[in-house]
Scaffold this motif. Structure first.
Motif, PDB file in Angstrom:
ATOM      1  N   ASP A 131       0.839  -1.204   0.000  1.00 15.78           N
ATOM      2  CA  ASP A 131       0.000   0.000   0.000  1.00 15.78           C
ATOM      3  C   ASP A 131       0.871   1.249   0.000  1.00 15.78           C
ATOM      4  O   ASP A 131       1.969   1.251  -0.565  1.00 15.78           O
ATOM      5  CB  ASP A 131      -0.960  -0.050   1.199  1.00 15.78           C
ATOM      6  CG  ASP A 131      -0.238  -0.317   2.519  1.00 15.78           C
ATOM      7  OD1 ASP A 131       0.887   0.193   2.696  1.00 15.78           O
ATOM      8  OD2 ASP A 131      -0.796  -1.018   3.384  1.00 15.78           O
ATOM      9  N   SER A 132       0.407   2.320   0.647  1.00 14.91           N
ATOM     10  CA  SER A 132       1.106   3.603   0.571  1.00 14.91           C
ATOM     11  C   SER A 132       2.484   3.576   1.212  1.00 14.91           C
ATOM     12  O   SER A 132       3.368   4.349   0.821  1.00 14.91           O
ATOM     13  CB  SER A 132       0.263   4.700   1.239  1.00 14.91           C
ATOM     14  OG  SER A 132      -0.039   4.356   2.581  1.00 14.91           O
ATOM     15  N   ILE A 133       2.701   2.721   2.188  1.00 14.33           N
ATOM     16  CA  ILE A 133       4.006   2.669   2.843  1.00 14.33           C
ATOM     17  C   ILE A 133       5.060   2.183   1.856  1.00 14.33           C
ATOM     18  O   ILE A 133       6.204   2.646   1.861  1.00 14.33           O
ATOM     19  CB  ILE A 133       3.958   1.770   4.091  1.00 14.33           C
ATOM     20  CG1 ILE A 133       2.878   2.264   5.060  1.00 14.33           C
ATOM     21  CG2 ILE A 133       5.309   1.748   4.794  1.00 14.33           C
ATOM     22  CD1 ILE A 133       2.592   1.320   6.198  1.00 14.33           C
ATOM     23  N   THR A 134       4.678   1.264   0.985  1.00 13.19           N
ATOM     24  CA  THR A 134       5.571   0.785  -0.067  1.00 13.19           C
ATOM     25  C   THR A 134       5.585   1.755  -1.246  1.00 13.19           C
ATOM     26  O   THR A 134       6.631   2.028  -1.835  1.00 13.19           O
ATOM     27  CB  THR A 134       5.143  -0.620  -0.524  1.00 13.19           C
ATOM     28  OG1 THR A 134       5.157  -1.503   0.604  1.00 13.19           O
ATOM     29  CG2 THR A 134       6.067  -1.159  -1.597  1.00 13.19           C
ATOM     30  N   ASP A 135       4.418   2.273  -1.597  1.00 15.91           N
ATOM     31  CA  ASP A 135       4.281   3.250  -2.680  1.00 15.91           C
ATOM     32  C   ASP A 135       5.215   4.440  -2.451  1.00 15.91           C
ATOM     33  O   ASP A 135       6.046   4.786  -3.300  1.00 15.91           O
ATOM     34  CB  ASP A 135       2.818   3.707  -2.729  1.00 15.91           C
ATOM     35  CG  ASP A 135       2.510   4.736  -3.802  1.00 15.91           C
ATOM     36  OD1 ASP A 135       3.400   5.504  -4.198  1.00 15.91           O
ATOM     37  OD2 ASP A 135       1.348   4.794  -4.226  1.00 15.91           O
TER      38      ASP A 135
ATOM     39  N   GLY B  37       3.794  -0.925  -5.122  1.00 15.10           N
ATOM     40  CA  GLY B  37       2.882  -0.512  -4.065  1.00 15.10           C
ATOM     41  C   GLY B  37       1.959   0.602  -4.541  1.00 15.10           C
ATOM     42  O   GLY B  37       2.376   1.467  -5.320  1.00 15.10           O
ATOM     43  N   ILE B  38       0.710   0.584  -4.085  1.00 17.31           N
ATOM     44  CA  ILE B  38      -0.256   1.627  -4.430  1.00 17.31           C
ATOM     45  C   ILE B  38      -0.979   2.087  -3.171  1.00 17.31           C
ATOM     46  O   ILE B  38      -1.552   1.284  -2.429  1.00 17.31           O
ATOM     47  CB  ILE B  38      -1.273   1.144  -5.480  1.00 17.31           C
ATOM     48  CG1 ILE B  38      -0.569   0.880  -6.816  1.00 17.31           C
ATOM     49  CG2 ILE B  38      -2.388   2.171  -5.661  1.00 17.31           C
ATOM     50  CD1 ILE B  38      -1.508   0.471  -7.946  1.00 17.31           C
ATOM     51  N   SER B  39      -0.948   3.391  -2.955  1.00 17.00           N
ATOM     52  CA  SER B  39      -1.546   3.991  -1.771  1.00 17.00           C
ATOM     53  C   SER B  39      -3.009   3.610  -1.624  1.00 17.00           C
ATOM     54  O   SER B  39      -3.771   3.616  -2.596  1.00 17.00           O
ATOM     55  CB  SER B  39      -1.412   5.510  -1.855  1.00 17.00           C
ATOM     56  OG  SER B  39      -1.967   6.129  -0.727  1.00 17.00           O
ATOM     57  N   GLY B  40      -3.405   3.282  -0.400  1.00 12.45           N
ATOM     58  CA  GLY B  40      -4.789   2.956  -0.096  1.00 12.45           C
ATOM     59  C   GLY B  40      -5.187   1.514  -0.330  1.00 12.45           C
ATOM     60  O   GLY B  40      -6.309   1.117   0.015  1.00 12.45           O
TER      61      GLY B  40
END
Length: 251
Positions: free
Chosen positions: A51-55, A98-101
């Motif tokens: 998610d956003s942490i990876t994004d 990664g993609i936020s949310g």
């Protein structure tokens, strides 16, 4: 000039994560998942998912491997930079998707293009905080049991398509009393964390216990805002802490 400044900033951030096998390993109990560390082999493809942490603000139009613009400025960038330096003779390719949310159902919907088609040898997945968080702030309905069933569906399709893939399952984490992460998260959130641990054990994956890692960090600096901006998204120090722990999974 802006691109050059961005590059220099990222390069400096990476220096702190440049050492494999640092002292962090001795402070963290990694026995909660598979104990074996991973080896990097010639031509390996490594994929960071989540998610956003990876994004971490990556340019989603840039799908190239080994490109800082495609990585954002978080732990994945720091870890990937170190891998590319350390294993310059291995001709590895490292991707960030990664993609936020995102929650697990979002990963399922985009998994073919954003994971299976890449054919990673090492697949690192950090997902789960939104699966819980949305039940708190958006009224979503998703129990730990449903989260586990969805996660198993994702990994079953992964193992079917990529039977030899090496999996890293990352524990979602929350630093208490920093903006969003309040007492209201507990005791429900740890149930989702336990699912990630159970998933790692069931699928023979390495489990990366980021909650324990951040708890250890708080012993060195008890201000949660030093490590995260809101209890979940990392500061420079938090991203480096995460990258260091990830790199300690490599032989």
């Amino acid at each position: 000039m802006d691109n050059r400044r961005d590059f220099l900033k990222k390069s400096l951030l990476t220096l702190g994560a440049a050492g494999l096998g640092t002292s962090l390993a001795s402070a963290i109990d990694f026995s909660t998942g598979a104990k074996a560390k991973l080896s990097i082999n010639k031509g390996d493809v490594i994929l960071f998912q989540g998610d956003s942490i990876t994004d971490a603000g990556r340019n989603k139009q840039n799908l190239k491997p080994n490109d800082g613009n495609a990585f954002g400025n978080g732990y994945a960038f720091m870890a990937a930079s170190t891998l590319l330096n350390k294993y310059a003779d291995k001709d590895i390719k490292v991707y960030n998707r990664g993609i936020s949310g995102n929650r697990v159902p979002d990963l399922i919907n985009r998994w073919q293009e954003d994971a299976l088609d890449i054919k990673p040898n090492i697949l690192s997945i950090m997902i789960g905080v939104n699966d819980f968080w949305r039940t708190m702030d958006s009224g979503a309905k998703n129990t730990p049991a449903e989260y586990k069933a969805q996660y198993k569906q994702l990994l079953d399709s992964t193992k079917s398509a990529l039977p030899n893939v090496k999996l890293i399952i990352i524990e979602p984490f929350g630093v208490k009393n920093v903006k969003h992460v309040t007492d209201a998260w507990f005791p429900e959130f740890p149930k989702y964390q336990n699912v990630a641990k159970e998933i790692a054990q069931e699928y023979g994956a390495i489990f990366l216990p980021y909650q324990q890692i951040f708890d250890q960090g708080l012993k060195r600096n008890s201000d949660g805002g030093y490590w995260t901006t809101d209890g979940v998204h990392t500061t420079m120090a938090g991203a480096n802490l995460m990258a260091e722990a990830w790199l300690n999974l490599i032989k």
